[in-house]
Design an enzyme around this catalytic site. Structure first.
Site, PDB file in Angstrom:
ATOM      1  N   ARG A 136       0.843  -1.209   0.000  1.00  0.00           N
ATOM      2  CA  ARG A 136       0.000   0.000   0.000  1.00  0.00           C
ATOM      3  C   ARG A 136       0.877   1.258   0.000  1.00  0.00           C
ATOM      4  NH1 ARG A 136      -2.803  -1.144   5.361  1.00  0.00           N
ATOM      5  NH2 ARG A 136      -0.749  -2.055   5.613  1.00  0.00           N
ATOM      6  N   TYR A 150       0.568 -21.440   8.156  1.00  0.00           N
ATOM      7  CA  TYR A 150       1.337 -20.306   8.682  1.00  0.00           C
ATOM      8  C   TYR A 150       2.480 -20.812   9.572  1.00  0.00           C
ATOM      9  CZ  TYR A 150       2.581 -16.381  11.701  1.00  0.00           C
ATOM     10  OH  TYR A 150       3.287 -15.432  12.397  1.00  0.00           O
TER      11      TYR A 150
HETATM   12  N1  LIG Z   1       2.046  -9.573  15.328  1.00  0.00           N
HETATM   13  C1  LIG Z   1       2.173 -10.733  15.953  1.00  0.00           C
HETATM   14  O1  LIG Z   1       1.445 -11.050  16.916  1.00  0.00           O
HETATM   15  C2  LIG Z   1       3.236 -11.716  15.524  1.00  0.00           C
HETATM   16  C3  LIG Z   1       3.416 -12.888  16.279  1.00  0.00           C
HETATM   17  C4  LIG Z   1       4.411 -13.784  15.886  1.00  0.00           C
HETATM   18  C5  LIG Z   1       5.205 -13.519  14.779  1.00  0.00           C
HETATM   19  N2  LIG Z   1       4.985 -12.367  14.066  1.00  0.00           N
HETATM   20  C6  LIG Z   1       5.811 -12.153  12.880  1.00  0.00           C
HETATM   21  O2  LIG Z   1       6.290 -10.816  12.902  1.00  0.00           O
HETATM   22  C7  LIG Z   1       6.348 -10.301  11.570  1.00  0.00           C
HETATM   23  C8  LIG Z   1       5.630  -8.967  11.508  1.00  0.00           C
HETATM   24  O3  LIG Z   1       4.272  -9.149  11.823  1.00  0.00           O
HETATM   25  P1  LIG Z   1       3.210  -7.943  11.798  1.00  0.00           P
HETATM   26  O4  LIG Z   1       2.153  -8.299  12.778  1.00  0.00           O
HETATM   27  O5  LIG Z   1       3.895  -6.623  11.916  1.00  0.00           O
HETATM   28  O6  LIG Z   1       2.495  -8.028  10.378  1.00  0.00           O
HETATM   29  P2  LIG Z   1       2.857  -8.424   8.871  1.00  0.00           P
HETATM   30  O7  LIG Z   1       1.547  -8.498   8.162  1.00  0.00           O
HETATM   31  O8  LIG Z   1       3.720  -9.592   8.841  1.00  0.00           O
HETATM   32  O9  LIG Z   1       3.678  -7.172   8.339  1.00  0.00           O
HETATM   33  C9  LIG Z   1       3.047  -5.972   7.963  1.00  0.00           C
HETATM   34  C10 LIG Z   1       3.935  -5.253   6.991  1.00  0.00           C
HETATM   35  O10 LIG Z   1       4.257  -6.103   5.873  1.00  0.00           O
HETATM   36  C11 LIG Z   1       3.694  -5.580   4.651  1.00  0.00           C
HETATM   37  N3  LIG Z   1       3.261  -6.715   3.856  1.00  0.00           N
HETATM   38  C12 LIG Z   1       2.425  -7.724   4.202  1.00  0.00           C
HETATM   39  N4  LIG Z   1       2.266  -8.579   3.176  1.00  0.00           N
HETATM   40  C13 LIG Z   1       3.020  -8.106   2.152  1.00  0.00           C
HETATM   41  C14 LIG Z   1       3.261  -8.533   0.809  1.00  0.00           C
HETATM   42  N5  LIG Z   1       2.657  -9.607   0.307  1.00  0.00           N
HETATM   43  N6  LIG Z   1       4.099  -7.818   0.044  1.00  0.00           N
HETATM   44  C15 LIG Z   1       4.700  -6.696   0.535  1.00  0.00           C
HETATM   45  N7  LIG Z   1       4.510  -6.250   1.786  1.00  0.00           N
HETATM   46  C16 LIG Z   1       3.683  -6.944   2.582  1.00  0.00           C
HETATM   47  C17 LIG Z   1       2.559  -4.657   5.156  1.00  0.00           C
HETATM   48  O11 LIG Z   1       2.221  -3.632   4.246  1.00  0.00           O
HETATM   49  P3  LIG Z   1       1.110  -3.858   3.085  1.00  0.00           P
HETATM   50  O12 LIG Z   1      -0.055  -4.545   3.739  1.00  0.00           O
HETATM   51  O13 LIG Z   1       0.799  -2.497   2.593  1.00  0.00           O
HETATM   52  O14 LIG Z   1       1.768  -4.687   2.052  1.00  0.00           O
HETATM   53  C18 LIG Z   1       3.224  -4.056   6.390  1.00  0.00           C
HETATM   54  O15 LIG Z   1       4.204  -3.116   6.032  1.00  0.00           O
HETATM   55  C19 LIG Z   1       5.767 -11.396  10.665  1.00  0.00           C
HETATM   56  O16 LIG Z   1       6.809 -12.112  10.074  1.00  0.00           O
HETATM   57  C20 LIG Z   1       4.988 -12.292  11.602  1.00  0.00           C
HETATM   58  O17 LIG Z   1       4.943 -13.641  11.168  1.00  0.00           O
HETATM   59  C21 LIG Z   1       4.035 -11.476  14.412  1.00  0.00           C
END
Ligand SMILES: NC(=O)c1ccc[n+]([C@@H]2O[C@H](COP(=O)([O-])OP(=O)(O)OC[C@H]3O[C@@H](n4cnc5c(N)ncnc54)[C@H](OP(=O)(O)O)[C@@H]3O)[C@@H](O)[C@H]2O)c1
Length: 266
Positions: free
Chosen positions: A43, A159
């Site tokens: 986005r 996942y």
């Molecule tokens: N949050 C939690 O509770 C949690 C728990 C365990 C592990 N993790 C891990 O931590 C990491 C970060 O998690 P998060 O919660 O911050 O959310 P996330 O959805 O993994 O990351 C969000 C970011 O990634 C971008 N993004 C998502 N899909 C994309 C795609 N297909 N292409 C390009 N950009 C993409 C989003 O922007 P756009 O949507 O604009 O593309 C946004 O900048 C992940 O690897 C996740 O597995 C998170």
């Protein structure tokens, strides 16, 4: 702990998935520690907003690249779009999944897209961006994992499998690159308060569990880039093993199943 990331690893960092949540927190902290950053996400409006905030706050250069990391050409395109930069730190952050539906209730395409982004693109990024780091003798590769990687769980089978892939890949690369000057880390995150997490975890569940602060998570990970291969956030023993310890794999899977069912009932 390294406060001057640019000096140690190189002048630029890439955050793949760097526009919100943990990714934006990484980008802010890397900029605060002297790095120019490349932000990747889909986005454009969110990307540009985060980029402007980082430029204003830290006075570093920020390059935004809008692409979908689930596309098969994404990492080759990213490599071309950054070929003029020395990338010192690569954070593959984007990786969140849809925890809310069972395996067969999601389309095959949804699973394949997840595998493309969380496994194939991660491996390709480690290869394309890791090679110049090893050749230069400095750099850091960060592949985000999750507590879901420890054991299979109902309602997020694919996942958790992708997050296991990232964890094991990072551990292997850490072993291969440990004498090259390139740090590799698989941070293992628990529940963290991000927009993506709030899209898949319902508000009732969030009343019972404490989610980590993404800024604190990013700071802790960047403090421990050299403490690989894994770093378990929120653990008394961040370098320790699986929280399931000596439990049999079957008992571990059933424990997870009970936790997911309790969450669904609450
Ligand atoms: N949050 C939690 O509770 C949690 C728990 C365990 C592990 N993790 C891990 O931590 C990491 C970060 O998690 P998060 O919660 O911050 O959310 P996330 O959805 O993994 O990351 C969000 C970011 O990634 C971008 N993004 C998502 N899909 C994309 C795609 N297909 N292409 C390009 N950009 C993409 C989003 O922007 P756009 O949507 O604009 O593309 C946004 O900048 C992940 O690897 C996740 O597995 C998170």
């Amino acid at each position: 702990m390294t406060t001057d990331l640019a000096n140690k690893y190189g002048p630029w960092g890439i955050v793949a998935g760097g526009s919100d949540g943990v990714g934006a927190a990484f980008a802010q902290t890397m900029a605060a520690r002297g790095m120019n950053v490349v932000l990747v996400a889909r986005r454009t409006s969110v990307l540009e907003e985060t980029a402007a905030e980082i430029r204003d706050r830290h006075g570093v250069e920020v390059r935004t690249i809008a692409l979908d990391l689930s596309d098969t050409s994404a990492i080759a395109d990213l490599e071309k779009a950054t070929s003029d930069l020395e990338i010192g730190v690569f954070v593959f952050n984007a990786g969140g999944g849809n925890h809310s539906a069972s395996f067969l209730d999601q389309s095959l395409d949804t699973h394949l897209e997840l595998v493309q982004r969380n496994c194939v693109s991660v491996l390709e990024a480690a290869h394309r961006f890791g090679a110049p780091m090893v050749a230069r003798g400095r750099g850091a590769m960060v592949l985000l994992s999750s507590t879901s990687a420890w054991i299979g769980g109902a309602s997020y089978a694919s996942y958790s499998a992708t997050k296991s892939f990232d964890l094991i890949l990072a551990e292997g690369l850490w072993a291969e690159w440990r004498d090259t000057g390139v740090d590799v880390l698989a941070p293992v995150l628990g529940l963290t308060d991000t927009p993506s997490m709030r899209r898949v975890v319902d508000a009732a569940t969030l009343e019972h569990v404490e989610a980590a602060d993404p800024n604190e998570v990013a700071v802790e990970i960047l403090d421990h880039l050299a403490d690989g291969p894994t770093w378990i956030l929120g653990s008394d023993d961040p370098l320790g093993g699986s929280p399931f310890g000596a439990m049999s794999r079957r008992d571990g899977v059933l424990t997870m199943l009970r936790m997911v069912s309790a969450g669904a009932d609450s």
